[in-house]
Design a protein around this motif. Structure first.
Motif, mmCIF file in Angstrom:
data_model
loop_
_atom_site.group_PDB
_atom_site.id
_atom_site.type_symbol
_atom_site.label_atom_id
_atom_site.label_comp_id
_atom_site.label_asym_id
_atom_site.label_seq_id
_atom_site.Cartn_x
_atom_site.Cartn_y
_atom_site.Cartn_z
ATOM 1 N N THR A 98 -3.805 -0.137 9.299
ATOM 2 C CA THR A 98 -3.084 0.230 8.465
ATOM 3 C C THR A 98 -3.598 0.252 7.419
ATOM 4 O O THR A 98 -4.961 -0.675 7.253
ATOM 5 C CB THR A 98 -2.529 -1.957 7.976
ATOM 6 N N GLU A 99 -3.388 0.073 5.849
ATOM 7 C CA GLU A 99 -4.622 0.447 4.657
ATOM 8 C C GLU A 99 -5.247 -0.298 4.246
ATOM 9 O O GLU A 99 -6.539 -1.048 3.838
ATOM 10 C CB GLU A 99 -3.441 0.905 3.480
ATOM 11 N N SER A 100 -5.158 -2.238 4.707
ATOM 12 C CA SER A 100 -6.291 -3.340 4.585
ATOM 13 C C SER A 100 -6.729 -3.662 5.540
ATOM 14 O O SER A 100 -7.647 -4.455 5.011
ATOM 15 C CB SER A 100 -4.434 -4.804 4.305
ATOM 16 N N ASP A 101 -6.404 -2.902 6.589
ATOM 17 C CA ASP A 101 -7.827 -2.831 7.608
ATOM 18 C C ASP A 101 -8.922 -2.603 7.601
ATOM 19 O O ASP A 101 -9.209 -1.544 6.017
ATOM 20 C CB ASP A 101 -7.450 -2.320 8.864
ATOM 21 N N TYR B 19 -3.067 5.069 0.149
ATOM 22 C CA TYR B 19 -1.573 4.558 1.267
ATOM 23 C C TYR B 19 -2.437 6.449 2.610
ATOM 24 O O TYR B 19 -2.519 7.277 2.495
ATOM 25 C CB TYR B 19 -0.441 5.844 0.257
ATOM 26 N N ASN B 20 -1.461 5.772 3.478
ATOM 27 C CA ASN B 20 -1.737 6.332 4.356
ATOM 28 C C ASN B 20 -0.717 7.592 4.789
ATOM 29 O O ASN B 20 0.363 7.104 5.035
ATOM 30 C CB ASN B 20 -2.036 5.523 5.649
ATOM 31 N N SER C 207 -0.551 3.707 10.438
ATOM 32 C CA SER C 207 1.213 2.745 9.545
ATOM 33 C C SER C 207 0.763 3.858 8.557
ATOM 34 O O SER C 207 0.416 3.534 7.626
ATOM 35 C CB SER C 207 0.751 1.742 9.585
ATOM 36 N N ASP D 58 3.622 3.025 6.811
ATOM 37 C CA ASP D 58 4.936 2.420 6.453
ATOM 38 C C ASP D 58 4.724 2.063 4.683
ATOM 39 O O ASP D 58 6.023 1.949 4.401
ATOM 40 C CB ASP D 58 5.213 0.822 7.246
ATOM 41 N N ARG D 59 3.434 1.721 3.815
ATOM 42 C CA ARG D 59 3.405 1.581 2.816
ATOM 43 C C ARG D 59 4.165 2.898 2.235
ATOM 44 O O ARG D 59 4.339 1.962 1.266
ATOM 45 C CB ARG D 59 1.957 1.548 2.280
#
Length: 364
Positions: A111-114, A215-216, A313, A315-316
């Motif tokens: 995810t973007e926060s990783d 954003y991925n 992901s 999803d964001r």
């Protein structure tokens, strides 16, 4: 909207320009003017070398934009330069980053926060994308600069300038060559279609919910390497001749214990240090990993091991702007293969297969 695309004549940028025009936007591109491209008649073209920051300021200075899509920024000074030019003159700045920024992770999806990888495993390309992101996030936090960061993953589609991905597989299958499969082929990869990504970039324009965020941007989910090969083979209309590379052989190739190919062939690998360092045994091993990653697409082999899945992901992006990818792997392959044949590349594309022949000889 009045939109500027930095680049705009090749692959991601070209697809974006066409999508923006289809959506009714007023589009200008800025690049060095060296690439011929099938641009819509309505598109204006500004000529500047963005690495010449005075020249770029002379061309772009004082102009106002609703949105700037920066597809061609690879180094922090490039981002610093354009921020200084458009700050106060832009409603939204969207920066094309890359998923090669992320550190290795077994708990998928990423995810973007990783965490991102800033250590010795990272190469110059990935590190500089991270540093560009740092500048943008700092500017957003300090003065509200309207930046959005969009890491692309492996992009699939017509006009792909990275010819060693799906195009190489098409030719391999057409020529009846063995497909060398790392291990059992169950490792997951993830690709996104260039037109889906262009739609996403158009959809997020002007949406302030995206400011200051990453954003991925890729396809809907991962596919195994087995499924990747079988899908492309079905598209080409052949039965693939798959040869498994045993795990022990892959480990030896990956760690440099088994030396094959020309490690001096720099395949997408920028060692972020001196030329002398680039000639070190470690640098040569990493270069070989990039060569081996051509067998079946593999993201950032300098970071992710040969049998490590990479799934991201989206999803964001789905939740914040309502975008959804339209292409699956089969439709990506079909549409791209039609273009591949229409351009004559099915007959004219040539590749050096010596690395694969050496690996095959070792297995046999």
């Amino acid at each position: 909207m009045n939109v500027l695309v930095m680049g705009g004549t090749q692959f991601n940028g070209l697809a974006l320009v066409h999508e923006l025009v289809r959506a009714g936007h007023d589009v200008t591109v800025c690049n060095r003017g060296r690439s011929e491209a099938d641009l819509p008649d309505s598109v204006r073209r500004l000529v500047a070398d963005r690495t010449n920051h005075d020249e770029l300021r002379n061309v772009l200075g004082g102009r106002d934009w609703d949105c700037v899509h920066d597809i061609t920024a690879y180094h922090p000074p490039d981002v610093e330069s354009i921020m200084g030019i458009v700050d106060g003159h832009v409603g939204h700045y969207i920066f094309a980053s890359s998923t090669v920024i992320y550190a290795a992770k077994t708990d998928l999806p990423i995810t973007e926060s990783d965490p991102v990888e800033r250590g010795s495993d990272q190469n110059e390309y990935g590190l500089h994308k991270i540093l560009c992101e740092d500048l943008l996030l700092e500017a957003h936090a300090a003065r509200g600069f309207p930046a959005t960061i969009v890491p692309f993953s492996m992009v699939f589609g017509p006009n792909n300038t990275l010819r060693d991905r799906e195009q190489r597989m098409f030719v391999r299958l057409l020529r009846g060559r063995p497909v060398l499969m790392p291990g059992d082929g169950s490792t997951l990869l993830q690709v996104g279609h260039v037109d889906d990504q262009a739609r996403a970039l158009e959809t997020m324009m002007g949406q302030d919910v995206t400011f200051g965020k990453r954003y991925n941007l890729t396809g809907a989910g991962g596919v195994t390497r087995n499924d990747y090969v079988s899908t492309l083979a079905a598209t080409v209309g052949v039965s693939p001749d798959v040869t498994t590379i045993p795990d022990a052989t892959m480990e030896a190739l990956w760690t440099g214990q088994l030396e094959v190919g020309d490690a001096g062939a720099n395949i997408g690998m920028d060692i972020r240090s001196s030329t002398k360092a680039a000639q070190s045994p470690r640098a040569q091993m990493l270069m070989r990993r990039f060569q081996i990653a051509q067998l079946v697409q593999h993201l950032a082999p300098n970071i992710h091991w040969w049998n490590q899945s990479t799934v991201f992901s989206i999803d964001r992006l789905r939740n914040d702007v309502g975008w959804e990818p339209q292409y699956d792997l089969a439709s990506m392959a079909s549409q791209t293969y039609d273009w591949f044949c229409a351009t004559g590349l099915d007959e004219t594309a040539e590749y050096d297969w010596s690395l694969e022949d050496q690996i095959l000889a070792h297995i046999e």
